[in-house]
Design a protein around this motif. Structure first.
Motif, PDB file in Angstrom:
ATOM      1  N   VAL A 265     -10.209 -81.755 -41.427  1.00  0.00           N
ATOM      2  CA  VAL A 265      -8.799 -81.486 -41.733  1.00  0.00           C
ATOM      3  C   VAL A 265      -8.672 -80.193 -42.530  1.00  0.00           C
ATOM      4  CG1 VAL A 265      -6.805 -82.311 -43.056  1.00  0.00           C
ATOM      5  CG2 VAL A 265      -8.044 -83.877 -41.545  1.00  0.00           C
ATOM      6  N   GLN A 266      -9.571 -79.971 -43.493  1.00  0.00           N
ATOM      7  CA  GLN A 266      -9.542 -78.731 -44.266  1.00  0.00           C
ATOM      8  C   GLN A 266      -9.762 -77.520 -43.361  1.00  0.00           C
ATOM      9  OE1 GLN A 266     -12.402 -79.059 -47.435  1.00  0.00           O
ATOM     10  NE2 GLN A 266     -11.387 -80.832 -48.341  1.00  0.00           N
ATOM     11  N   MET A 267     -10.714 -77.619 -42.452  1.00  0.00           N
ATOM     12  CA  MET A 267     -10.994 -76.509 -41.546  1.00  0.00           C
ATOM     13  C   MET A 267      -9.805 -76.264 -40.611  1.00  0.00           C
ATOM     14  SD  MET A 267     -14.205 -75.850 -39.045  1.00  0.00           S
ATOM     15  CE  MET A 267     -15.235 -75.198 -40.339  1.00  0.00           C
ATOM     16  N   ALA A 268      -9.189 -77.330 -40.116  1.00  0.00           N
ATOM     17  CA  ALA A 268      -8.020 -77.178 -39.261  1.00  0.00           C
ATOM     18  C   ALA A 268      -6.895 -76.469 -40.007  1.00  0.00           C
ATOM     19  CB  ALA A 268      -7.556 -78.544 -38.755  1.00  0.00           C
ATOM     20  N   GLY A 269      -6.727 -76.793 -41.288  1.00  0.00           N
ATOM     21  CA  GLY A 269      -5.724 -76.124 -42.102  1.00  0.00           C
ATOM     22  C   GLY A 269      -6.004 -74.643 -42.253  1.00  0.00           C
ATOM     23  N   ARG A 270      -7.263 -74.304 -42.477  1.00  0.00           N
ATOM     24  CA  ARG A 270      -7.633 -72.881 -42.601  1.00  0.00           C
ATOM     25  C   ARG A 270      -7.432 -72.152 -41.289  1.00  0.00           C
ATOM     26  NH1 ARG A 270     -13.299 -72.857 -45.687  1.00  0.00           N
ATOM     27  NH2 ARG A 270     -13.677 -74.269 -43.989  1.00  0.00           N
ATOM     28  N   LEU A 271      -7.757 -72.786 -40.178  1.00  0.00           N
ATOM     29  CA  LEU A 271      -7.530 -72.171 -38.869  1.00  0.00           C
ATOM     30  C   LEU A 271      -6.044 -71.934 -38.644  1.00  0.00           C
ATOM     31  CD1 LEU A 271     -10.056 -74.176 -36.689  1.00  0.00           C
ATOM     32  CD2 LEU A 271     -10.109 -71.714 -37.100  1.00  0.00           C
ATOM     33  N   ALA A 272      -5.224 -72.916 -38.993  1.00  0.00           N
ATOM     34  CA  ALA A 272      -3.777 -72.794 -38.813  1.00  0.00           C
ATOM     35  C   ALA A 272      -3.198 -71.676 -39.665  1.00  0.00           C
ATOM     36  CB  ALA A 272      -3.101 -74.123 -39.141  1.00  0.00           C
ATOM     37  N   GLU A 273      -3.787 -71.438 -40.824  1.00  0.00           N
ATOM     38  CA  GLU A 273      -3.315 -70.379 -41.718  1.00  0.00           C
ATOM     39  C   GLU A 273      -3.916 -69.023 -41.389  1.00  0.00           C
ATOM     40  OE1 GLU A 273      -4.280 -71.853 -45.580  1.00  0.00           O
ATOM     41  OE2 GLU A 273      -2.750 -73.424 -45.500  1.00  0.00           O
ATOM     42  N   GLY A 274      -4.826 -68.978 -40.425  1.00  0.00           N
ATOM     43  CA  GLY A 274      -5.445 -67.719 -40.038  1.00  0.00           C
ATOM     44  C   GLY A 274      -6.541 -67.266 -40.970  1.00  0.00           C
ATOM     45  N   ASP A 275      -7.102 -68.165 -41.769  1.00  0.00           N
ATOM     46  CA  ASP A 275      -8.132 -67.812 -42.739  1.00  0.00           C
ATOM     47  C   ASP A 275      -9.544 -67.766 -42.166  1.00  0.00           C
ATOM     48  OD1 ASP A 275      -6.202 -67.638 -44.665  1.00  0.00           O
ATOM     49  OD2 ASP A 275      -6.661 -69.553 -45.605  1.00  0.00           O
ATOM     50  N   MET A 276      -9.711 -68.092 -40.891  1.00  0.00           N
ATOM     51  CA  MET A 276     -11.053 -68.128 -40.308  1.00  0.00           C
ATOM     52  C   MET A 276     -11.091 -67.223 -39.086  1.00  0.00           C
ATOM     53  SD  MET A 276     -12.155 -72.097 -40.667  1.00  0.00           S
ATOM     54  CE  MET A 276     -13.828 -71.731 -40.163  1.00  0.00           C
ATOM     55  N   ASP A 277     -12.242 -66.605 -38.867  1.00  0.00           N
ATOM     56  CA  ASP A 277     -12.435 -65.754 -37.695  1.00  0.00           C
ATOM     57  C   ASP A 277     -12.678 -66.612 -36.470  1.00  0.00           C
ATOM     58  OD1 ASP A 277     -12.248 -63.456 -39.221  1.00  0.00           O
ATOM     59  OD2 ASP A 277     -14.410 -63.373 -39.594  1.00  0.00           O
ATOM     60  N   HIS A 278     -12.170 -66.144 -35.359  1.00  0.00           N
ATOM     61  CA  HIS A 278     -12.430 -66.798 -34.069  1.00  0.00           C
ATOM     62  C   HIS A 278     -13.416 -65.917 -33.317  1.00  0.00           C
ATOM     63  CE1 HIS A 278      -9.127 -69.618 -34.575  1.00  0.00           C
ATOM     64  NE2 HIS A 278      -8.433 -68.607 -35.051  1.00  0.00           N
TER      65      HIS A 278
ATOM     66  N   ALA B 189       0.172 -91.607 -40.618  1.00  0.00           N
ATOM     67  CA  ALA B 189       0.491 -92.890 -41.232  1.00  0.00           C
ATOM     68  C   ALA B 189       1.615 -93.614 -40.502  1.00  0.00           C
ATOM     69  CB  ALA B 189       0.853 -92.697 -42.703  1.00  0.00           C
ATOM     70  N   GLU B 190       2.524 -92.862 -39.913  1.00  0.00           N
ATOM     71  CA  GLU B 190       3.668 -93.472 -39.256  1.00  0.00           C
ATOM     72  C   GLU B 190       3.442 -93.700 -37.760  1.00  0.00           C
ATOM     73  OE1 GLU B 190       4.064 -89.058 -38.950  1.00  0.00           O
ATOM     74  OE2 GLU B 190       3.661 -90.402 -40.621  1.00  0.00           O
ATOM     75  N   ASP B 191       2.209 -93.522 -37.293  1.00  0.00           N
ATOM     76  CA  ASP B 191       1.922 -93.592 -35.856  1.00  0.00           C
ATOM     77  C   ASP B 191       0.654 -94.403 -35.626  1.00  0.00           C
ATOM     78  OD1 ASP B 191       1.954 -93.099 -33.139  1.00  0.00           O
ATOM     79  OD2 ASP B 191       1.661 -90.945 -33.305  1.00  0.00           O
ATOM     80  N   GLU B 192       0.558 -95.036 -34.481  1.00  0.00           N
ATOM     81  CA  GLU B 192      -0.638 -95.806 -34.126  1.00  0.00           C
ATOM     82  C   GLU B 192      -1.644 -94.979 -33.321  1.00  0.00           C
ATOM     83  OE1 GLU B 192      -1.439 -99.083 -34.938  1.00  0.00           O
ATOM     84  OE2 GLU B 192       0.259 -98.908 -36.301  1.00  0.00           O
ATOM     85  N   GLU B 193      -1.209 -93.844 -32.786  1.00  0.00           N
ATOM     86  CA  GLU B 193      -2.077 -93.029 -31.929  1.00  0.00           C
ATOM     87  C   GLU B 193      -3.144 -92.301 -32.752  1.00  0.00           C
ATOM     88  OE1 GLU B 193      -1.773 -89.302 -28.785  1.00  0.00           O
ATOM     89  OE2 GLU B 193       0.044 -90.181 -29.607  1.00  0.00           O
ATOM     90  N   ALA B 194      -4.383 -92.366 -32.277  1.00  0.00           N
ATOM     91  CA  ALA B 194      -5.492 -91.693 -32.960  1.00  0.00           C
ATOM     92  C   ALA B 194      -5.454 -90.197 -32.691  1.00  0.00           C
ATOM     93  CB  ALA B 194      -6.819 -92.264 -32.489  1.00  0.00           C
ATOM     94  N   LEU B 195      -5.614 -89.413 -33.750  1.00  0.00           N
ATOM     95  CA  LEU B 195      -5.768 -87.969 -33.618  1.00  0.00           C
ATOM     96  C   LEU B 195      -7.235 -87.616 -33.390  1.00  0.00           C
ATOM     97  CD1 LEU B 195      -3.474 -86.929 -36.599  1.00  0.00           C
ATOM     98  CD2 LEU B 195      -2.911 -86.811 -34.157  1.00  0.00           C
ATOM     99  N   VAL B 196      -8.121 -88.349 -34.068  1.00  0.00           N
ATOM    100  CA  VAL B 196      -9.569 -88.159 -33.973  1.00  0.00           C
ATOM    101  C   VAL B 196     -10.209 -89.538 -34.009  1.00  0.00           C
ATOM    102  CG1 VAL B 196     -11.625 -87.195 -35.096  1.00  0.00           C
ATOM    103  CG2 VAL B 196      -9.465 -85.935 -35.180  1.00  0.00           C
ATOM    104  N   THR B 197     -11.265 -89.717 -33.210  1.00  0.00           N
ATOM    105  CA  THR B 197     -11.985 -90.986 -33.197  1.00  0.00           C
ATOM    106  C   THR B 197     -13.466 -90.725 -33.448  1.00  0.00           C
ATOM    107  OG1 THR B 197     -10.447 -91.884 -31.564  1.00  0.00           O
ATOM    108  CG2 THR B 197     -12.538 -93.035 -31.829  1.00  0.00           C
ATOM    109  N   LEU B 198     -14.046 -91.480 -34.374  1.00  0.00           N
ATOM    110  CA  LEU B 198     -15.480 -91.444 -34.635  1.00  0.00           C
ATOM    111  C   LEU B 198     -16.063 -92.793 -34.234  1.00  0.00           C
ATOM    112  CD1 LEU B 198     -15.581 -89.813 -38.177  1.00  0.00           C
ATOM    113  CD2 LEU B 198     -16.090 -88.726 -36.002  1.00  0.00           C
ATOM    114  N   ASP B 199     -17.190 -92.749 -33.554  1.00  0.00           N
ATOM    115  CA  ASP B 199     -17.836 -93.985 -33.109  1.00  0.00           C
ATOM    116  C   ASP B 199     -19.326 -93.850 -33.391  1.00  0.00           C
ATOM    117  OD1 ASP B 199     -18.374 -96.408 -31.960  1.00  0.00           O
ATOM    118  OD2 ASP B 199     -17.957 -95.773 -29.905  1.00  0.00           O
TER     119      ASP B 199
END
Length: 77
Positions: free
Chosen positions: A56-69, A21-31
């Motif tokens: 975003v939910q999946m990224a959160g789970r990955l960051a928390e180690g809840d998903m297998d790689h 919200a505080e930045d103009e740079e795109a984290l993800v772009t859909l076209d």
């Protein structure tokens, strides 16, 4: 990634971005192509929101180690 408020914005050129919200740079772009927009009958923003929310939910789970790689090739359908 530090915790911050995220927003989904449709740009004047039709691309949809996820950004801090505080930045103009795109984290993800859909076209969406014109064909995809026609198929979705004007509901492409709702689809984009759903896609980004799940991402975003999946990224959160990955960051928390809840998903297998898994190593090796992956097929995405």
């Amino acid at each position: 990634m530090p915790t911050s408020f995220l927003e989904i914005v449709e740009l004047p050129d039709g691309r949809i971005i996820l950004r801090r919200a505080e930045d103009e740079e795109a984290l993800v772009t859909l076209d969406f192509s014109a064909d995809a927009k026609a198929f979705l009958q004007g509901h492409h923003l709702e689809v984009a929101k759903a896609m980004l929310n799940v991402g975003v939910q999946m990224a959160g789970r990955l960051a928390e180690g809840d998903m297998d790689h898994h190593e090796g090739p992956r097929v995405l359908h």
